[in-house]
Design a protein around this motif. Structure first.
Motif, PDB file in Angstrom:
ATOM      1  N   ARG A  12      40.073  -7.315  37.517  1.00  0.00           N
ATOM      2  CA  ARG A  12      39.115  -6.312  37.053  1.00  0.00           C
ATOM      3  C   ARG A  12      37.743  -6.988  37.117  1.00  0.00           C
ATOM      4  O   ARG A  12      37.458  -7.908  36.369  1.00  0.00           O
ATOM      5  CB  ARG A  12      39.418  -5.850  35.639  1.00  0.00           C
ATOM      6  N   LEU A  13      36.939  -6.518  38.060  1.00  0.00           N
ATOM      7  CA  LEU A  13      35.645  -7.148  38.299  1.00  0.00           C
ATOM      8  C   LEU A  13      34.482  -6.340  37.761  1.00  0.00           C
ATOM      9  O   LEU A  13      33.406  -6.883  37.515  1.00  0.00           O
ATOM     10  CB  LEU A  13      35.459  -7.370  39.807  1.00  0.00           C
ATOM     11  N   PHE A  14      34.676  -5.038  37.620  1.00  0.00           N
ATOM     12  CA  PHE A  14      33.601  -4.156  37.177  1.00  0.00           C
ATOM     13  C   PHE A  14      34.181  -2.781  36.911  1.00  0.00           C
ATOM     14  O   PHE A  14      35.305  -2.489  37.285  1.00  0.00           O
ATOM     15  CB  PHE A  14      32.508  -4.042  38.243  1.00  0.00           C
ATOM     16  N   ALA A  21      29.468   3.441  42.074  1.00  0.00           N
ATOM     17  CA  ALA A  21      30.447   3.845  43.079  1.00  0.00           C
ATOM     18  C   ALA A  21      31.443   4.825  42.493  1.00  0.00           C
ATOM     19  O   ALA A  21      31.769   4.766  41.316  1.00  0.00           O
ATOM     20  CB  ALA A  21      31.195   2.618  43.610  1.00  0.00           C
ATOM     21  N   GLY A  22      31.943   5.719  43.342  1.00  0.00           N
ATOM     22  CA  GLY A  22      32.979   6.653  42.936  1.00  0.00           C
ATOM     23  C   GLY A  22      34.338   5.988  42.967  1.00  0.00           C
ATOM     24  O   GLY A  22      34.493   4.863  43.422  1.00  0.00           O
ATOM     25  N   MET A  23      35.348   6.700  42.492  1.00  0.00           N
ATOM     26  CA  MET A  23      36.705   6.151  42.407  1.00  0.00           C
ATOM     27  C   MET A  23      37.277   5.754  43.758  1.00  0.00           C
ATOM     28  O   MET A  23      38.085   4.859  43.856  1.00  0.00           O
ATOM     29  CB  MET A  23      37.638   7.179  41.760  1.00  0.00           C
ATOM     30  N   GLU A  24      36.875   6.400  44.830  1.00  0.00           N
ATOM     31  CA  GLU A  24      37.483   6.157  46.137  1.00  0.00           C
ATOM     32  C   GLU A  24      36.671   5.237  47.028  1.00  0.00           C
ATOM     33  O   GLU A  24      37.101   4.901  48.101  1.00  0.00           O
ATOM     34  CB  GLU A  24      37.649   7.502  46.884  1.00  0.00           C
ATOM     35  N   PHE A  52      37.874 -10.424  34.989  1.00  0.00           N
ATOM     36  CA  PHE A  52      36.934 -11.440  35.459  1.00  0.00           C
ATOM     37  C   PHE A  52      35.534 -10.859  35.633  1.00  0.00           C
ATOM     38  O   PHE A  52      34.739 -11.355  36.431  1.00  0.00           O
ATOM     39  CB  PHE A  52      37.404 -12.017  36.799  1.00  0.00           C
ATOM     40  N   ALA A  53      35.208  -9.807  34.910  1.00  0.00           N
ATOM     41  CA  ALA A  53      33.940  -9.096  35.106  1.00  0.00           C
ATOM     42  C   ALA A  53      32.725  -9.998  34.922  1.00  0.00           C
ATOM     43  O   ALA A  53      31.788  -9.955  35.731  1.00  0.00           O
ATOM     44  CB  ALA A  53      33.860  -7.885  34.177  1.00  0.00           C
TER      45      ALA A  53
END
Length: 195
Positions: A12-14, A21-24, A52-53
């Motif tokens: 999980r970076l952000f 950004a959108g989900m896709e 790791f955000a």
């Protein structure tokens, strides 16, 4: 199938909203986490999500914004691979007694004369060795690229045969600035004032 003990993991970076950004539209999205969990469940594998955000912000996004401020054309994917996937993630893998990080990069690794070498993927249209060029010998020694000997079509066929929901998923296109202008990105990630 190759005899390894495997667990799944996602970094999980952000939050997508943090980068506009959108989900896709990006790799590492929240939807990608759900897809990875689904595949692991189908295979009977344990799945971890590692947050790791803050490290991502510090080692990837801040240098990206600072480089851009200085007139350079940075590629954040290269730093993400070196510092996140094969830095933080490899370290975490060792903590849970795993020896390798396997990724979906299209490339091949061979050992010649005592050195680990990155070689192009069989699928030259999908080759991603450029994004891995600055990995250390230690990092490459602990990296597996199981897709490197396959074409994208073959990978999708294997995924469909196993009933993975992402067998027909669109290719990811990492676009960290998809809906955010560069000035906003610099203001968000760089401590240097923007005028």
């Amino acid at each position: 199938e190759q005899g390894y003990d495997v667990v799944g993991c996602t970094m999980r970076l952000f939050d997508n909203e943090d980068i506009g950004a959108g989900m896709e539209s990006s790799c590492c999205s929240l939807r990608d986490v759900d897809d990875a969990k689904s595949v692991c469940y189908r295979l009977g594998l344990q799945h971890y999500v590692f947050n790791f955000a803050e490290d991502f912000r510090r080692t990837v996004m801040q240098p990206f914004a600072d480089s851009y401020l200085h007139g350079l054309t940075p590629n954040p994917c290269i730093n993400c691979n070196r510092y996140m996937k094969f830095g933080k993630l490899l370290s975490r893998a060792r903590e849970i007694e795993m020896d390798y990080v396997a990724t979906g990069h299209y490339g091949q690794i061979v050992q010649e004369n005592g050195r680990w070498l990155l070689k192009k993927s069989v699928d030259t249209k999908k080759d991603q060795t450029y994004f891995l060029y600055n990995l250390t010998q230690e990092q490459v020694a602990h990296c597996l690229l199981p897709l490197g000997g396959l074409t994208k079509v073959e990978v999708r066929e294997i995924a469909a045969q196993h009933g993975f929901l992402n067998a027909r998923k669109r290719d990811s296109r990492t676009r960290l600035l998809s809906k955010r202008d560069c000035k906003e990105c610099r203001e968000t990630f760089s401590p240097t004032p923007v005028h």
